[in-house]
Design an enzyme around this catalytic site. Sequence first.
Site, short mmCIF file in Angstrom:
data_model
loop_
_atom_site.label_atom_id
_atom_site.label_comp_id
_atom_site.label_asym_id
_atom_site.label_seq_id
_atom_site.Cartn_x
_atom_site.Cartn_y
_atom_site.Cartn_z
N HIS A 63 -27.39 36.35 18.63
CA HIS A 63 -28.36 35.80 17.68
C HIS A 63 -28.11 34.29 17.54
O HIS A 63 -26.96 33.82 17.58
CB HIS A 63 -28.24 36.47 16.31
CG HIS A 63 -29.00 37.77 16.23
ND1 HIS A 63 -28.69 38.78 15.36
CD2 HIS A 63 -30.09 38.21 16.93
CE1 HIS A 63 -29.55 39.78 15.51
NE2 HIS A 63 -30.41 39.46 16.46
N HIS A 66 -25.40 32.41 15.75
CA HIS A 66 -24.04 32.56 16.28
C HIS A 66 -23.84 31.85 17.62
O HIS A 66 -22.71 31.65 18.03
CB HIS A 66 -23.66 34.03 16.37
CG HIS A 66 -23.73 34.71 15.03
ND1 HIS A 66 -22.62 34.92 14.22
CD2 HIS A 66 -24.80 35.15 14.32
CE1 HIS A 66 -23.01 35.47 13.08
NE2 HIS A 66 -24.32 35.62 13.12
N GLU A 71 -25.44 25.15 23.34
CA GLU A 71 -26.05 24.23 24.31
C GLU A 71 -25.58 22.80 24.04
O GLU A 71 -25.16 22.08 24.97
CB GLU A 71 -27.58 24.31 24.24
CG GLU A 71 -28.24 23.35 25.23
CD GLU A 71 -29.75 23.41 25.19
OE1 GLU A 71 -30.32 24.51 25.26
OE2 GLU A 71 -30.37 22.32 25.10
N TYR A 108 -29.79 25.69 32.50
CA TYR A 108 -30.04 25.85 33.95
C TYR A 108 -30.60 24.55 34.52
O TYR A 108 -31.58 24.01 34.02
CB TYR A 108 -31.04 26.99 34.15
CG TYR A 108 -31.41 27.28 35.58
CD1 TYR A 108 -30.48 27.79 36.48
CD2 TYR A 108 -32.71 27.06 36.03
CE1 TYR A 108 -30.83 28.06 37.79
CE2 TYR A 108 -33.08 27.34 37.34
CZ TYR A 108 -32.13 27.84 38.22
OH TYR A 108 -32.48 28.11 39.51
N HIS A 222 -21.31 35.02 5.51
CA HIS A 222 -22.65 35.32 6.01
C HIS A 222 -23.58 35.73 4.85
O HIS A 222 -24.34 36.70 4.95
CB HIS A 222 -22.60 36.41 7.09
CG HIS A 222 -23.73 36.36 8.07
ND1 HIS A 222 -25.01 36.75 7.75
CD2 HIS A 222 -23.80 35.96 9.36
CE1 HIS A 222 -25.80 36.62 8.80
NE2 HIS A 222 -25.09 36.11 9.80
#
Length: 250
Positions: A63, A66, A71, A108, A222
């Site tokens: 998710h 998390h 990136e 990618y 959380h």
Amino acid sequence: MSLQIQMLGTGSAFSKLYYNTSALVRTTDATILIDCGPTVPKSLSEIEIELDQIDGILISHIHADHVGGLEELAFRLFYQCNRKRVKLYVTEALAEVLWENSLKGGLYNPEEGFHQLQDYFELVYLQERVPYQIATDLTIEIIPTLHVAQKLNYSFFINHLTFYSADLQFNHDLLIDEVIRARNCHTIFHDCQLDGPGYVHTTLAELLTLPEDIQKLIYLMHYGDRMPAFIGQTGHMTFIHKHEIIEITD
Ligand SMILES: O=c1ccn([C@@H]2O[C@@H]3COP(=O)(O)O[C@H]3[C@H]2O)c(=O)[nH]1
Ligand SMILES: [Zn+2]
Ligand SMILES: [Zn+2]
């Protein structure tokens, strides 16, 4: 063995106040990140931790709250930190979905030779339910837990005696039989949805059904932005907060 667990965020997926739930496990010779939502880079910056100080990453599930910061972390380690490939401790199955169903979209880049997760991270495959000593004072064991049906999801035992839950549907037997009776854990970090039906999370009401002596071991994380309204209503459990450090001595 002693270590510190410092929260980088303690909020739910939709929290606008408390940052995504994530933690740094810090020992004498290792700094390990647990989960990496979008708020993690900002939170690290606030405590003046540079990305290249992180030695490894554990991921509970894919998710966005998390993994949505991975990136940025991958690009910055590559372009700003001498192409450092940080260790990613994952099961082979989670590595596959993490790349194919999440990170591939942004990372990618065949022109540059980036085809796979290994081009950014040093993959260290872990087997479920096997303890691995990943640093001098740090042993990690990942266990499969239920969050969303048919979605891979892992919780963690840290140095055998601390349980760190992923997003988790309430599992009384896991907590009583395994975390407490079988393993005798002394510290529990647990996902907690404050109100409404839990659906894919553990609710505060469910955690309040646990015996008092177990509640005393639990730090709640959380949680949603209505957290202040629940102060004093968490039984023997304690809200943990962003950047709070828990010292763990085994
Ligand atoms: O089957 C599902 C999938 C998702 N959700 C919501 O979306 C959120 C995604 O992040 P999270 O896992 O921290 O929390 C989840 C829930 O709030 C849900 O209620 N039911
Ligand atoms: Zn979440
Ligand atoms: Zn989730």
